[in-house]
Design a protein around this motif. Structure first.
Motif, mmCIF file in Angstrom:
data_model
loop_
_atom_site.group_PDB
_atom_site.id
_atom_site.type_symbol
_atom_site.label_atom_id
_atom_site.label_comp_id
_atom_site.label_asym_id
_atom_site.label_seq_id
_atom_site.Cartn_x
_atom_site.Cartn_y
_atom_site.Cartn_z
ATOM 1 N N HIS A 159 4.043 113.030 42.803
ATOM 2 C CA HIS A 159 5.013 112.066 42.263
ATOM 3 C C HIS A 159 4.724 111.684 40.825
ATOM 4 O O HIS A 159 5.593 111.162 40.137
ATOM 5 C CB HIS A 159 5.030 110.803 43.124
ATOM 6 N N GLY A 160 3.506 111.912 40.371
ATOM 7 C CA GLY A 160 3.128 111.559 39.015
ATOM 8 C C GLY A 160 1.630 111.701 38.817
ATOM 9 O O GLY A 160 0.884 112.012 39.751
ATOM 10 N N PRO A 161 1.148 111.468 37.594
ATOM 11 C CA PRO A 161 -0.278 111.657 37.278
ATOM 12 C C PRO A 161 -1.234 110.855 38.146
ATOM 13 O O PRO A 161 -2.362 111.298 38.403
ATOM 14 C CB PRO A 161 -0.363 111.206 35.812
ATOM 15 N N ASN A 162 -0.802 109.675 38.620
ATOM 16 C CA ASN A 162 -1.705 108.830 39.410
ATOM 17 C C ASN A 162 -2.058 109.432 40.762
ATOM 18 O O ASN A 162 -2.988 108.953 41.426
ATOM 19 C CB ASN A 162 -1.112 107.433 39.593
ATOM 20 N N ASP A 163 -1.346 110.476 41.169
ATOM 21 C CA ASP A 163 -1.709 111.168 42.417
ATOM 22 C C ASP A 163 -3.092 111.803 42.313
ATOM 23 O O ASP A 163 -3.726 112.080 43.335
ATOM 24 C CB ASP A 163 -0.678 112.254 42.756
ATOM 25 N N TRP A 164 -3.554 112.013 41.087
ATOM 26 C CA TRP A 164 -4.875 112.615 40.904
ATOM 27 C C TRP A 164 -6.007 111.648 41.230
ATOM 28 O O TRP A 164 -7.174 112.039 41.224
ATOM 29 C CB TRP A 164 -5.013 113.184 39.489
ATOM 30 N N ASN A 165 -5.661 110.401 41.550
ATOM 31 C CA ASN A 165 -6.662 109.470 42.077
ATOM 32 C C ASN A 165 -7.183 109.920 43.435
ATOM 33 O O ASN A 165 -8.245 109.486 43.885
ATOM 34 C CB ASN A 165 -6.071 108.059 42.216
ATOM 35 N N LEU A 166 -6.417 110.802 44.099
ATOM 36 C CA LEU A 166 -6.825 111.309 45.412
ATOM 37 C C LEU A 166 -8.005 112.276 45.304
ATOM 38 O O LEU A 166 -8.690 112.534 46.289
ATOM 39 C CB LEU A 166 -5.647 112.022 46.089
ATOM 40 N N CYS A 188 -1.648 119.673 33.258
ATOM 41 C CA CYS A 188 -0.713 118.556 33.127
ATOM 42 C C CYS A 188 -0.375 118.270 31.667
ATOM 43 O O CYS A 188 0.553 117.507 31.381
ATOM 44 C CB CYS A 188 -1.310 117.283 33.731
ATOM 45 N N CYS A 189 -1.137 118.836 30.753
ATOM 46 C CA CYS A 189 -0.998 118.500 29.337
ATOM 47 C C CYS A 189 0.246 119.131 28.713
ATOM 48 O O CYS A 189 0.602 120.276 29.024
ATOM 49 C CB CYS A 189 -2.215 118.954 28.554
ATOM 50 N N VAL A 190 0.892 118.372 27.827
ATOM 51 C CA VAL A 190 2.000 118.900 27.038
ATOM 52 C C VAL A 190 1.410 119.882 26.033
ATOM 53 O O VAL A 190 0.514 119.544 25.267
ATOM 54 C CB VAL A 190 2.736 117.758 26.294
ATOM 55 N N GLN A 215 2.904 109.805 28.014
ATOM 56 C CA GLN A 215 3.978 110.789 27.838
ATOM 57 C C GLN A 215 3.802 111.649 26.594
ATOM 58 O O GLN A 215 4.366 112.736 26.497
ATOM 59 C CB GLN A 215 5.331 110.074 27.786
ATOM 60 N N LYS A 216 3.015 111.174 25.635
ATOM 61 C CA LYS A 216 2.760 111.951 24.419
ATOM 62 C C LYS A 216 1.824 113.125 24.699
ATOM 63 O O LYS A 216 1.839 114.122 23.967
ATOM 64 C CB LYS A 216 2.129 111.059 23.343
ATOM 65 N N TYR A 217 1.009 112.977 25.729
ATOM 66 C CA TYR A 217 -0.050 113.959 25.968
ATOM 67 C C TYR A 217 0.114 114.768 27.253
ATOM 68 O O TYR A 217 -0.317 115.918 27.307
ATOM 69 C CB TYR A 217 -1.414 113.248 26.009
ATOM 70 N N ILE A 218 0.702 114.156 28.296
ATOM 71 C CA ILE A 218 0.811 114.853 29.586
ATOM 72 C C ILE A 218 2.220 114.722 30.158
ATOM 73 O O ILE A 218 3.002 113.863 29.744
ATOM 74 C CB ILE A 218 -0.204 114.304 30.627
#
Length: 270
Positions: A159-166, A188-190, A215-218
């Motif tokens: 759903h978003g970057p915070n899923d990587w807390n798992l 994930c990086c732009v 959003q500037k980086y990922i």
């Protein structure tokens, strides 16, 4: 005698059907052998063949399974169709057509159920991705698959970057000693078009920043949403591929059944 000879000539095995089915299946057989070989080689490289218990240790999806299962099915079907057509063996040809028909029926059932239970499928997709996020560092093939998906669909997490807390390496808990704490994988990086060398550390500490700065980086969109959008944008292509596969399966079944009928007709005149 002439009547008997004429009746025999009326029932013969079609060489066109026989060798077309043989040629089609020998390609299918060789492809299956290649897939199976790659899968078994990859398992051997991971020492899974010598330590079967390691298969259950992996919490996520191992892409090697896909090669082994698909390769195994293709190999069996290709063998049955190829040898069955060449030797005019009705047992193998019937096995080929029934097995192919069963696969077609399962695909059709899966398609109908997927359409009828879209929300359930979406929940299962979320669960699947999150499980694989947890196991990201456990298997190199899984890691490459996740990186490919995130780079291709321009997404990060389910759903978003915070899923990587798992993931134990990327979570933001203060007890996490990893240098990747509060970060995301490089996929994930732009991407910066000016960069010739891949920066694998571009996701470090990025989740310590605010959402607008991230959003500037990922990529901040989740892979589930991006995958759904990709399906909608490519619906005609995806549908065309599935219809093409279905038509090939039906065509293969018809050829096999036609060859069986010819063989039976010839044998009936012996």
């Amino acid at each position: 005698m002439s009547r008997k000879h004429h009746h025999f000539k009326g029932a013969e095995v079609s060489c066109c059907v026989k060798y077309f089915l043989f040629g089609f299946n020998i390609i299918f057989w060789l492809l299956g052998a290649a897939f199976l070989g790659i899968g078994l080689w990859a398992w051997a490289e991971k020492a899974m063949l010598s330590n079967i218990s390691s298969i259950t240790d992996l919490g996520g999806f191992d892409p090697v399974w896909l090669f082994i299962v698909v390769g195994g099915v293709m190999f069996i079907l290709g063998f049955a169709g190829c040898i069955g057509a060449l030797r005019e063996n009705t047992v193998l040809l019937k096995f080929f057509s029934v097995f192919l028909g069963l696969i077609f029926f399962l695909e059709l059932t899966a398609g109908i159920l997927a359409f009828a239970f879209k929300d359930w499928i979406k929940d299962q997709l979320n669960f699947f991705i999150n499980n694989n996020v947890k196991a990201y560092r456990d298997d190199i093939d899984l890691q490459n698959l996740i990186d490919f998906a995130q780079e291709y669909w321009l997404c990060c997490g389910a759903h978003g970057p915070n899923d990587w807390n798992l993931n134990i390496y990327f979570n933001c808990t203060e007890l996490n000693p990893s240098r990747e704490r509060c970060g995301v994988p490089f996929s994930c990086c732009v991407k910066d078009p000016a960069e010739d060398v891949l920066n694998t550390q571009c996701g470090y500490d990025v989740r310590l920043q605010g959402e607008l700065d991230q959003q500037k980086y990922i990529y901040t969109k989740g892979c589930v949403g991006q995958f759904e959008k990709w399906l909608q944008d490519n619906l005609i292509v995806v549908a065309g591929i599935f219809v093409g596969i279905a038509l090939l399966q039906i065509f293969g079944i018809c050829l096999a059944q036609n060859l069986v009928s010819d063989i039976k007709a010839v044998k009936a005149n012996w």
